[in-house]
Write a protein that holds these residues in place. Structure first.
Motif, PDB file in Angstrom:
ATOM      1  N   GLY A 185       7.440   0.308   4.951  1.00 56.38           N
ATOM      2  CA  GLY A 185       7.274  -0.425   3.701  1.00 56.38           C
ATOM      3  C   GLY A 185       6.320  -1.469   3.786  1.00 56.38           C
ATOM      4  N   GLY A 186       5.463  -1.455   4.816  1.00 50.45           N
ATOM      5  CA  GLY A 186       4.147  -2.263   4.960  1.00 50.45           C
ATOM      6  C   GLY A 186       4.393  -3.496   5.101  1.00 50.45           C
ATOM      7  N   LEU A 187       5.662  -3.938   5.918  1.00 49.31           N
ATOM      8  CA  LEU A 187       5.990  -5.410   5.997  1.00 49.31           C
ATOM      9  C   LEU A 187       5.705  -5.859   7.504  1.00 49.31           C
ATOM     10  CD1 LEU A 187       9.266  -5.482   3.999  1.00 49.31           C
ATOM     11  CD2 LEU A 187       7.086  -5.670   3.278  1.00 49.31           C
ATOM     12  N   ASN A 188       4.607  -6.344   7.648  1.00 48.24           N
ATOM     13  CA  ASN A 188       4.390  -6.829   9.140  1.00 48.24           C
ATOM     14  C   ASN A 188       4.752  -8.346   9.686  1.00 48.24           C
ATOM     15  OD1 ASN A 188       2.612  -4.434   8.995  1.00 48.24           O
ATOM     16  ND2 ASN A 188       1.539  -5.557   7.415  1.00 48.24           N
TER      17      ASN A 188
ATOM     18  N   GLN B  27      -4.264  -0.904   8.423  1.00 49.56           N
ATOM     19  CA  GLN B  27      -5.129  -1.736   9.286  1.00 49.56           C
ATOM     20  C   GLN B  27      -5.575  -3.375   8.995  1.00 49.56           C
ATOM     21  OE1 GLN B  27      -8.839  -0.187  10.576  1.00 49.56           O
ATOM     22  NE2 GLN B  27      -9.282  -2.358  10.911  1.00 49.56           N
ATOM     23  N   ASP B  28      -5.435  -3.202   7.576  1.00 45.79           N
ATOM     24  CA  ASP B  28      -5.652  -4.646   6.954  1.00 45.79           C
ATOM     25  C   ASP B  28      -4.410  -5.501   7.238  1.00 45.79           C
ATOM     26  OD1 ASP B  28      -6.959  -6.702   5.396  1.00 45.79           O
ATOM     27  OD2 ASP B  28      -5.362  -5.995   3.928  1.00 45.79           O
TER      28      ASP B  28
ATOM     29  N   ASN C 284       0.815  -1.378   0.003  1.00 46.03           N
ATOM     30  CA  ASN C 284       0.054   0.111  -0.009  1.00 46.03           C
ATOM     31  C   ASN C 284       0.754   1.493  -0.035  1.00 46.03           C
ATOM     32  OD1 ASN C 284      -2.583   1.492   0.316  1.00 46.03           O
ATOM     33  ND2 ASN C 284      -2.077   1.707   2.479  1.00 46.03           N
ATOM     34  N   ASP C 285       1.562   1.457   1.212  1.00 43.93           N
ATOM     35  CA  ASP C 285       2.336   2.692   0.973  1.00 43.93           C
ATOM     36  C   ASP C 285       3.596   2.499   1.891  1.00 43.93           C
ATOM     37  OD1 ASP C 285       1.423   6.065   1.222  1.00 43.93           O
ATOM     38  OD2 ASP C 285       2.945   5.337   2.923  1.00 43.93           O
ATOM     39  N   ILE C 286       4.678   3.193   1.407  1.00 43.18           N
ATOM     40  CA  ILE C 286       5.858   3.077   1.932  1.00 43.18           C
ATOM     41  C   ILE C 286       6.138   3.368   3.457  1.00 43.18           C
ATOM     42  CG2 ILE C 286       7.199   5.182   1.209  1.00 43.18           C
ATOM     43  CD1 ILE C 286       8.691   1.603   0.732  1.00 43.18           C
ATOM     44  N   VAL C 287       5.458   4.438   3.923  1.00 44.86           N
ATOM     45  CA  VAL C 287       5.435   4.667   5.300  1.00 44.86           C
ATOM     46  C   VAL C 287       4.268   4.545   6.233  1.00 44.86           C
ATOM     47  CG1 VAL C 287       7.632   6.249   5.071  1.00 44.86           C
ATOM     48  CG2 VAL C 287       5.397   7.251   4.822  1.00 44.86           C
TER      49      VAL C 287
END
Lengths: 368, 96
Positions: free
Chosen positions: A354-357, A230-231, A223-226
């Motif tokens: 980076g959206g890495l969870n 929620q998903d 989605n977004d780099i910073v």
């Protein structure tokens, strides 16, 4: 230690008492950036506390899987200064081996004779959780019997802090996760190393078992780099629960990512509500970043240590610096004081730039 | 040392100092005939000594760790290093 002159960031969680010069030999210091020094110091404590001794054959089935976001930033900063500002024409020959992000993993493998697969994992603020998740999967699959895992980061240099300043997400006075008056992150440094070992092996040799790692879940926001999402956060928590075979109702504590930025804390609380439903009001959520700062690539490892304490000793670490409730973060955030509560299982969240969870699930160890 | 012309004696003393510091072998045990093998210097150690020499004498040492034997800088004994440093300083004097 860091000269704040010329920086707008006036607060940092430095490990002031960590003195590599006093701890290590000259030849070690020639090759080890501060980030490696911290990793080795933590590794020595972990190996000693675990009573880990690797025989010749065993060493082939042991590896070091270590998270770090940036690598040897002191080395990079000092040497850029030498060539760009001071006009030096040559720099020390060990500059590359000192600053490479896999140096801590490599030196841990050398220090403790781990000759199986070893590597560094870099996913910004989730590096440690991704590293420990992979280490867990390696041990569970049988590819490794022992993993020396965790993470390390030492990034409080003038150059790196300048870069963080640019993002304008740094706290003015303190790290106040979930508190309405929060103003952002406080950058920190540190390392935590944990020994993951096949359960049968640990039991057989009478190792002190802190807890059982039972699941790992990861996702990408795409989605977004910073900006957090929620998903993505929800999917990582769900994946960890599913991998662990844990019901949402069994989780007693979540060590939150809890950076104290406006966006993270709001998004994380919404994700927890989304995943846990009504049970979101029946569990404790705290951010230990309020105490150790945001140690970026080491964050998840330090937070696992806090979570291990919660599981083993029944002491839930608090969210300190908590002043004012925020309706967007209306969970039990264990404000300001530790709490003695026995819990059965816990999650530890990391949601990276980076959206890495990456989320690790642990269960209390009650003996074989 | 870099701003003035070093005497042969100074060069020898400084090279011995550098070798002693890098190897952590006592100065009294290092002679001009000592070899890297005898002093327990590995390839990374040699690179470190080359760097220290460059820093101390402000010279550029033509040393390639891939194939030290073909480098135009003899590191086979302490004496060879001292001689090579003298030659480099001499060459540099002529070019400046």
């Amino acid at each position: 230690m860091i000269d704040a002159e010329g920086l707008s960031i006036k607060i940092g969680a430095e490990a002031k008492e960590f003195d590599g010069e006093a701890r290590f030999s000259r030849s070690q210091l020639t090759l080890w950036d501060r980030v490696t020094q911290m990793a080795i110091a933590a590794g020595e404590e972990a190996v000693q506390s675990a009573g880990l001794e690797l025989g010749d054959e065993e060493s082939l089935r042991a590896g070091a899987v270590v998270g770090t976001s940036m690598g040897g930033m002191h080395t990079l900063d000092e040497n850029y200064d030498l060539i760009y500002r001071q006009g030096k024409s040559r720099i020390h020959p060990f500059t590359v081996p000192k600053l490479m992000p896999n140096a801590p993993a490599s030196h841990l493998s050398m220090a403790f004779g781990a000759r199986g697969p070893s590597w560094a994992v870099t996913t910004a603020c989730a590096s440690s959780n991704h590293a420990m998740g992979q280490a867990f999967q390696m041990v569970r699959s049988g590819a490794l019997d022992v993993a020396i895992t965790g993470g390390c980061e030492s990034q409080l240099t003038f150059g790196v802090l300048k870069a963080w300043e640019g993002l304008r997400g740094m706290a003015r006075d303190a790290c106040r996760p979930f508190s309405k008056n929060r103003t952002g992150m406080v950058q920190g440094e540190g390392a935590a190393i944990i020994i993951f070992e096949k359960l049968e092996r640990a039991i057989a040799r009478g190792a002190p078992i802190w807890a059982e790692v039972v699941g790992f879940g990861a996702s990408s926001d795409a989605n977004d780099i910073v900006q957090p999402n929620q998903d993505g956060a929800s999917r990582a928590m769900r994946a960890a629960l599913q991998d662990a075979g844990l019901g949402a109702g069994e989780i007693g504590y979540i060590n939150a990512h809890g950076t104290a930025t406006a966006a993270n804390d709001r998004t994380e609380c919404a994700a927890i509500r989304h995943v846990f439903g009504e049970h979101a009001d029946g569990l404790m959520v705290s951010s230990t970043k309020s105490m150790h700062g945001h140690c970026i690539g080491a964050a998840g490892a330090l937070e696992m240590v806090a979570t291990l304490g919660a599981l083993r000793d029944g002491v839930i670490p608090p969210t300190i610096n908590y002043d004012e409730p925020d309706p967007d973060c209306d969970l039990d955030v264990v404000p300001n004081e530790a709490r003695e509560v026995e819990i059965e299982a816990a999650l530890s969240n990391s949601f990276a730039f980076g959206g890495l969870n990456a989320v690790v699930a642990m269960r209390k160890w009650r003996g074989a | 040392m870099t701003d003035q012309i070093a005497t042969d004696e100074e060069i020898e003393k400084k090279v011995l100092e550098i070798v002693a510091e890098q190897t952590m072998v006592g100065k009294s045990e290092i002679t001009l005939a000592s070899t890297p093998e005898e002093l327990g210097i590995d390839s990374l150690g040699l690179v470190e000594i080359v760097f220290a020499i460059e820093e101390a004498f402000n010279v550029s040492v033509p040393y390639n760790a891939n194939d030290p034997s073909t480098s135009d800088f003899d590191l086979s004994t302490v004496k060879a290093v001292v001689d090579a440093v003298k030659r480099l300083i001499e060459e540099q004097k002529q070019t400046t």
